[in-house]
Scaffold this motif. Structure first.
Motif, mmCIF file in Angstrom:
data_model
loop_
_atom_site.group_PDB
_atom_site.id
_atom_site.type_symbol
_atom_site.label_atom_id
_atom_site.label_comp_id
_atom_site.label_asym_id
_atom_site.label_seq_id
_atom_site.Cartn_x
_atom_site.Cartn_y
_atom_site.Cartn_z
ATOM 1 N N LEU A 186 -10.531 5.976 8.299
ATOM 2 C CA LEU A 186 -9.376 6.808 8.202
ATOM 3 C C LEU A 186 -8.132 6.497 9.024
ATOM 4 N N HIS A 187 -8.602 5.641 9.933
ATOM 5 C CA HIS A 187 -7.482 5.224 11.207
ATOM 6 C C HIS A 187 -6.691 3.956 10.768
ATOM 7 N N PHE A 188 -7.153 3.289 9.876
ATOM 8 C CA PHE A 188 -6.456 1.978 9.394
ATOM 9 C C PHE A 188 -5.185 2.320 8.445
ATOM 10 N N THR A 189 -4.134 1.699 8.810
ATOM 11 C CA THR A 189 -2.872 1.882 7.949
ATOM 12 C C THR A 189 -2.532 0.248 7.560
ATOM 13 N N GLU A 190 -1.485 0.417 6.912
ATOM 14 C CA GLU A 190 -0.947 -0.712 6.372
ATOM 15 C C GLU A 190 -0.393 -1.860 7.524
ATOM 16 N N ASN A 191 0.173 -1.033 8.458
ATOM 17 C CA ASN A 191 0.628 -1.904 9.853
ATOM 18 C C ASN A 191 -0.773 -2.540 10.488
ATOM 19 N N VAL A 192 -1.577 -1.758 10.486
ATOM 20 C CA VAL A 192 -2.857 -2.475 10.964
ATOM 21 C C VAL A 192 -3.406 -3.480 10.347
ATOM 22 N N PHE A 193 -3.514 -3.462 9.031
ATOM 23 C CA PHE A 193 -3.885 -4.616 8.035
ATOM 24 C C PHE A 193 -3.005 -5.728 7.942
#
Length: 405
Positions: A205-212
């Protein structure tokens, strides 16, 4: 290895005040706190900076399952409200086939207020795509505290459309609140694709497009597997010792290209969530079954005690090669199996050298899995988190555990 029969669940507890349980997520997923642990050293950061802790050649393994609207509500003529909680399909037994049915399907379900529904049918009438749909539910069998429920309906619509329209998204019972509209988005990972879970793989749930995007910039590889999370993930351990606990079965699917990627480099496979850990670690035991001619292609499964009752007599590479060869020989694109694996202190991890995870409930099988990876350091990690205002459980903060491999 210490016999699993000697492991007392009371040794894996800690005091978790209710106010430390995150009832709602942060507004920005990747702004949660991140507790880091590597080879015995504990640290703290913000989740969006997790990339800086990952090895350059890391492979992150994500569970791409999607949470379904598993809670269906029916009313008897008396006004009694009956909840039917769909756990897993029975006929057909494949999730995708079950969702594609247009007339009837049977699911294994929990039934709330079941004492008020002793016999007869329940019917829910609603409008969908301009059609009046009559959905009928009938009990056809009981299996301990669950029931096999046959659903029959008209209109030629898919079962997936029905539950998406009238069902409710289940959220963890320990949140002690009703599902809200915001949960529709926040209780799904941004990469959720394959319908089938009744609980989210919450480490993701912590992953975002920014992190990817940051992962791509560092050339960190991402792999996707599918494990449909069952309600058993919340099942408390009620026995005094762990050998009295029965693990739940969950369906896994891992594409052949992922197996080939693992075979090419087994050094830094990092699981996002305990469901990914269980999926990937189960591969070794499937490969061993193939080696020892014990594999049942009609009922492929990893049983609960398999790692403790069978000697790990082949390499990880050989286990993966066995599965790849089996799939190629049978013209299959993915290995599909059921896993009941329980990972306990003393377990020797075969493929995983790191994991992202959230904080878990006291005396849970998930906490036992964490202890298997961290050893007694799990106590130090959780003590640090409690002392430093970390938020706990599904909507809480994140952890990254790494071992030198």
């Amino acid at each position: 290895m210490t016999s699993y029969k000697d492991i007392k669940i009371s040794d894996f507890t800690y005091d978790l005040p209710d106010e430390r349980i995150a009832k709602y997520p942060l507004k920005e997923r990747d702004k949660s706190k991140l507790l880091t642990w590597k080879d015995g050293k504990t640290g703290e950061d913000i989740f969006e900076n997790c990339i800086s802790y990952l090895p350059d050649n890391a492979q992150l393994v994500f569970n791409n399952t999607r949470v379904i609207h598993a809670r269906l509500f029916f009313f008897k003529e008396t006004g009694a409200k009956i909840e039917i909680f769909c756990l897993e399909p029975v006929e057909p037994g494949d999730h995708q086939l079950a969702f594609q049915q247009t007339e009837e399907v049977t699911w294994k379900c929990m039934v709330g207020n079941s004492k008020k529904w002793k016999e007869g049918f329940l019917t829910h009438t609603f409008e969908l795509e301009g059609k009046t749909i009559n959905l009928t539910a009938a009990k056809i069998a009981q299996e301990e505290n669950t029931f096999h429920i046959r659903f029959i309906w008209n209109g030629g619509v898919h079962f997936s459309e029905i539950i998406e329209h009238i069902g409710q998204l289940p959220i963890p019972p320990y949140l002690n609140r009703e599902t809200e509209d915001s949960d529709e988005e926040t209780y799904q990972t941004v990469y959720a694709k394959i319908d089938g879970s009744v609980a989210a793989p919450t480490a993701g749930l912590h992953f975002t497009e920014n992190v990817f995007e940051n992962l791509r910039k560092k050339n960190i590889q991402t792999r996707e597997v599918t494990l449909h999370v069952g309600a058993g993930t919340f099942q408390p351990v009620k026995s005094e010792t762990i050998d009295g606990h029965t693990m739940h079965h969950e369906q896994v699917e891992i594409p052949i290209e992922i197996l080939r990627a693992f075979l090419e480099d087994t050094s830094n496979i990092i699981a996002v969530g305990t469901t990914s850990v269980r999926s990937v670690e189960s591969l070794y035991w499937i490969g061993l079954q193939l080696e020892e001619k014990r594999f049942d292609p009609f009922r492929p499964e990893v049983k609960q005690w398999e790692p403790y009752e069978n000697k790990a007599s082949i390499s990880v590479e050989k286990a993966l090669q066995n599965i790849i060869y089996f799939l190629a020989e049978n013209n299959e694109k993915a290995i599909r199996f059921s896993t009941q694996i329980i990972i306990l202190p003393g377990y020797n991890f075969k493929l995983i050298s790191g994991m992202f995870t959230n904080f878990h409930q006291p005396q849970s099988t998930l906490l036992l899995l964490i202890s298997a990876f961290l050893g007694d350091d799990w106590k130090k990690v959780y003590k640090y988190a409690l002392a430093n205002n970390f938020r706990f459980l599904s909507y809480g903060d994140s952890n990254l555990y790494l071992k030198h491999k």
